[in-house]
Design a protein around this motif. Structure first.
Motif, PDB file in Angstrom:
ATOM      1  N   UNK A 146       1.054  -1.291  -0.155  1.00 30.10           N
ATOM      2  CA  UNK A 146      -0.136  -0.084   0.094  1.00 30.10           C
ATOM      3  C   UNK A 146       0.781   0.868  -0.290  1.00 30.10           C
ATOM      4  N   UNK A 147       1.886   0.756   0.742  1.00 30.62           N
ATOM      5  CA  UNK A 147       2.902   2.631   0.943  1.00 30.62           C
ATOM      6  C   UNK A 147       3.650   2.533  -0.548  1.00 30.62           C
ATOM      7  N   UNK A 148       4.365   1.324  -1.244  1.00 32.53           N
ATOM      8  CA  UNK A 148       4.474   1.688  -2.476  1.00 32.53           C
ATOM      9  C   UNK A 148       4.186   1.512  -2.521  1.00 32.53           C
ATOM     10  N   UNK A 149       3.216   1.226  -3.276  1.00 33.79           N
ATOM     11  CA  UNK A 149       2.341   1.581  -4.575  1.00 33.79           C
ATOM     12  C   UNK A 149       2.739   0.427  -5.305  1.00 33.79           C
ATOM     13  N   UNK A 150       2.267  -0.985  -5.118  1.00 36.44           N
ATOM     14  CA  UNK A 150       2.791  -1.773  -5.534  1.00 36.44           C
ATOM     15  C   UNK A 150       1.629  -3.114  -5.816  1.00 36.44           C
ATOM     16  N   UNK A 151       1.767  -3.832  -6.000  1.00 37.52           N
ATOM     17  CA  UNK A 151       0.477  -5.373  -6.418  1.00 37.52           C
ATOM     18  C   UNK A 151       0.863  -6.026  -4.953  1.00 37.52           C
ATOM     19  N   UNK A 152       0.221  -7.112  -5.141  1.00 35.67           N
ATOM     20  CA  UNK A 152       0.567  -7.441  -4.044  1.00 35.67           C
ATOM     21  C   UNK A 152       1.492  -8.933  -4.605  1.00 35.67           C
ATOM     22  N   UNK A 153       1.358  -8.663  -6.343  1.00 32.23           N
ATOM     23  CA  UNK A 153       2.607  -9.774  -6.724  1.00 32.23           C
ATOM     24  C   UNK A 153       3.517  -9.052  -6.771  1.00 32.23           C
ATOM     25  N   UNK A 154       4.315  -7.887  -6.459  1.00 35.19           N
ATOM     26  CA  UNK A 154       5.666  -7.311  -6.020  1.00 35.19           C
ATOM     27  C   UNK A 154       6.454  -7.870  -5.253  1.00 35.19           C
ATOM     28  N   UNK A 155       7.298  -7.729  -5.525  1.00 36.52           N
ATOM     29  CA  UNK A 155       8.394  -8.150  -4.362  1.00 36.52           C
ATOM     30  C   UNK A 155       9.141  -6.960  -3.840  1.00 36.52           C
ATOM     31  N   UNK A 156       9.668  -7.315  -3.043  1.00 36.47           N
ATOM     32  CA  UNK A 156      10.887  -5.782  -2.724  1.00 36.47           C
ATOM     33  C   UNK A 156      11.607  -6.849  -1.284  1.00 36.47           C
TER      34      UNK A 156
ATOM     35  N   UNK B  54       7.818  11.326   7.155  1.00 29.74           N
ATOM     36  CA  UNK B  54       8.391  10.655   8.845  1.00 29.74           C
ATOM     37  C   UNK B  54       7.579  10.705   9.359  1.00 29.74           C
ATOM     38  N   UNK B  55       7.249   9.772  10.301  1.00 26.50           N
ATOM     39  CA  UNK B  55       6.538   9.613  11.219  1.00 26.50           C
ATOM     40  C   UNK B  55       7.543   9.606  12.415  1.00 26.50           C
TER      41      UNK B  55
ATOM     42  N   UNK C 282      11.499   5.928  17.239  1.00 23.64           N
ATOM     43  CA  UNK C 282      10.872   5.603  16.384  1.00 23.64           C
ATOM     44  C   UNK C 282      10.438   5.583  14.855  1.00 23.64           C
ATOM     45  N   UNK C 283      11.420   5.673  13.898  1.00 22.06           N
ATOM     46  CA  UNK C 283      11.258   7.005  12.198  1.00 22.06           C
ATOM     47  C   UNK C 283      10.213   5.789  11.700  1.00 22.06           C
ATOM     48  N   UNK C 284       9.286   6.633  11.250  1.00 21.98           N
ATOM     49  CA  UNK C 284       9.230   5.589  10.370  1.00 21.98           C
ATOM     50  C   UNK C 284       9.219   6.530   8.626  1.00 21.98           C
ATOM     51  N   UNK C 285       9.211   6.143   7.575  1.00 21.77           N
ATOM     52  CA  UNK C 285       9.360   6.542   6.746  1.00 21.77           C
ATOM     53  C   UNK C 285       8.850   6.788   5.463  1.00 21.77           C
ATOM     54  N   UNK C 286       8.220   7.177   3.979  1.00 21.86           N
ATOM     55  CA  UNK C 286       8.128   7.064   2.698  1.00 21.86           C
ATOM     56  C   UNK C 286       9.084   7.964   2.066  1.00 21.86           C
TER      57      UNK C 286
ATOM     58  N   UNK D  14       9.528   5.261  -3.310  1.00 20.61           N
ATOM     59  CA  UNK D  14      10.820   4.143  -3.738  1.00 20.61           C
ATOM     60  C   UNK D  14      10.906   3.282  -2.559  1.00 20.61           C
ATOM     61  N   UNK D  15      10.947   4.292  -1.184  1.00 20.11           N
ATOM     62  CA  UNK D  15      11.501   3.415  -0.276  1.00 20.11           C
ATOM     63  C   UNK D  15      10.019   3.776   1.432  1.00 20.11           C
ATOM     64  N   UNK D  16      10.961   2.397   2.100  1.00 27.60           N
ATOM     65  CA  UNK D  16       9.719   2.624   3.262  1.00 27.60           C
ATOM     66  C   UNK D  16      10.858   2.483   4.010  1.00 27.60           C
ATOM     67  N   UNK D  17      10.818   2.820   5.025  1.00 26.59           N
ATOM     68  CA  UNK D  17      11.661   2.546   6.492  1.00 26.59           C
ATOM     69  C   UNK D  17      11.589   2.717   7.629  1.00 26.59           C
ATOM     70  N   UNK D  18      11.650   1.376   8.798  1.00 28.38           N
ATOM     71  CA  UNK D  18      11.713   2.058  10.164  1.00 28.38           C
ATOM     72  C   UNK D  18      12.847   2.276  10.735  1.00 28.38           C
ATOM     73  N   UNK D  19      12.608   2.992  11.028  1.00 31.21           N
ATOM     74  CA  UNK D  19      14.509   3.304  11.893  1.00 31.21           C
ATOM     75  C   UNK D  19      14.737   3.382  13.499  1.00 31.21           C
ATOM     76  N   UNK D  20      15.176   2.494  14.385  1.00 34.64           N
ATOM     77  CA  UNK D  20      15.264   2.160  15.749  1.00 34.64           C
ATOM     78  C   UNK D  20      16.226   3.270  16.487  1.00 34.64           C
ATOM     79  N   UNK D  21      16.282   4.448  16.912  1.00 36.79           N
ATOM     80  CA  UNK D  21      17.552   5.422  17.183  1.00 36.79           C
ATOM     81  C   UNK D  21      17.747   4.821  18.523  1.00 36.79           C
ATOM     82  N   UNK D  22      18.603   5.209  19.175  1.00 32.78           N
ATOM     83  CA  UNK D  22      18.774   4.774  20.786  1.00 32.78           C
ATOM     84  C   UNK D  22      18.784   6.457  21.214  1.00 32.78           C
ATOM     85  N   UNK D  23      17.684   6.788  22.274  1.00 32.64           N
ATOM     86  CA  UNK D  23      17.904   7.780  22.617  1.00 32.64           C
ATOM     87  C   UNK D  23      19.439   8.659  23.616  1.00 32.64           C
TER      88      UNK D  23
END
Length: 242
Positions: A114-124, A180-181, A205-209, A221-230
């Motif tokens: 959904x976030x990368x605008x792909x179909x269920x047959x697409x690979x990541x 980003x969130x 925790x960052x979530x980003x498209x 083109x990219x979705x990521x989750x990034x966990x940062x030490x505070x």
């Protein structure tokens, strides 16, 4: 020490004063629990309570098996600019390094599709990496990239090569924007292990498209989750009054 004032509170203020006067300097360890016990003639419980409160208040941070350190006042990452984590580490005058924990091609699940605008047959491609700053773990990032945009991406070594440089230089994709969130979460078992912190420690925790120009069109083109030490990194926003 004043008997009517809790001993941990007095010890806590002594440590704060030494930090403010730079007797305990940023990025350096404070005396060990045993040393503090001997210097100030207090119990281990008193020392631990004082240190725990100073950690919670942002004065100190702990590194498992090494000790307790004074947190840096300056440094951090601009939340407005789109920069790679590696660029942030270099800008702060530290040496970056990375360790790949996972790099595999898989079917896009419903959320990623959904976030990368792909179909269920697409690979990541799923790429999970620990980023180190001067050999200390700083964050753990899991990135998802569409195979159809980046075929044979797994032939690159992203423990050494820059992902963003590869995307732009090898695949001709211009990165344009990112949404980003950010939220505070507690480190679960695997994330805590990767970041070398205690399970249940607070992290960011960052979530980003990320979007870019592909064949003249701007798409995700990219979705990521990034966990940062505070305890090792801060974020800032430069604001200008209109």
């Amino acid at each position: 020490m004043e008997p009517r004032v809790p001993k941990y509170y007095l010890l806590k203020n002594i440590i704060i004063e030494k930090i403010d006067n730079e007797e305990f300097t940023s990025g350096q360890p404070i005396p060990s629990e045993r040393e503090l016990m001997e210097i100030y003639q207090v119990s281990r419980i008193t020392v631990r309570k004082a240190i725990d409160e100073l950690v919670n208040e942002g004065y100190l941070y702990k590194i498992q098996g090494k000790g307790t350190y004074v947190k840096e006042e300056c440094g951090g990452s601009d939340l407005i600019s789109i920069t790679s984590c590696t660029e942030d580490v270099i800008r702060l005058g530290m040496t970056p390094s990375k360790k790949i924990m996972v790099f595999e091609l898989k079917k896009a699940d419903a959320k990623r599709a959904k976030v990368l605008e792909l179909t269920k047959d697409d690979n990541v491609y799923q790429l999970g990496r620990i980023l180190y700053a001067d050999q200390e773990p700083l964050n753990y990032t899991v990135t998802y990239l569409p195979e159809k945009l980046f075929p044979e991406l797994d032939r690159y070594s992203f423990d050494h090569e820059s992902l963003y440089s590869t995307i732009q230089e090898k695949y001709g994709v211009k990165i344009t924007k990112a949404r980003r969130t950010m939220e505070a979460v507690l480190a679960r078992d695997d994330i805590a292990e990767y970041l070398d912190i205690e399970e249940g420690s607070p992290i960011i925790l960052f979530r980003c498209v990320t979007s870019g120009i592909v064949n003249g069109k701007e798409i995700p083109i990219e979705y990521f989750k990034c966990y940062y030490r505070t305890d090792k990194f801060k974020f800032y926003i430069d604001q200008v009054r209109a």
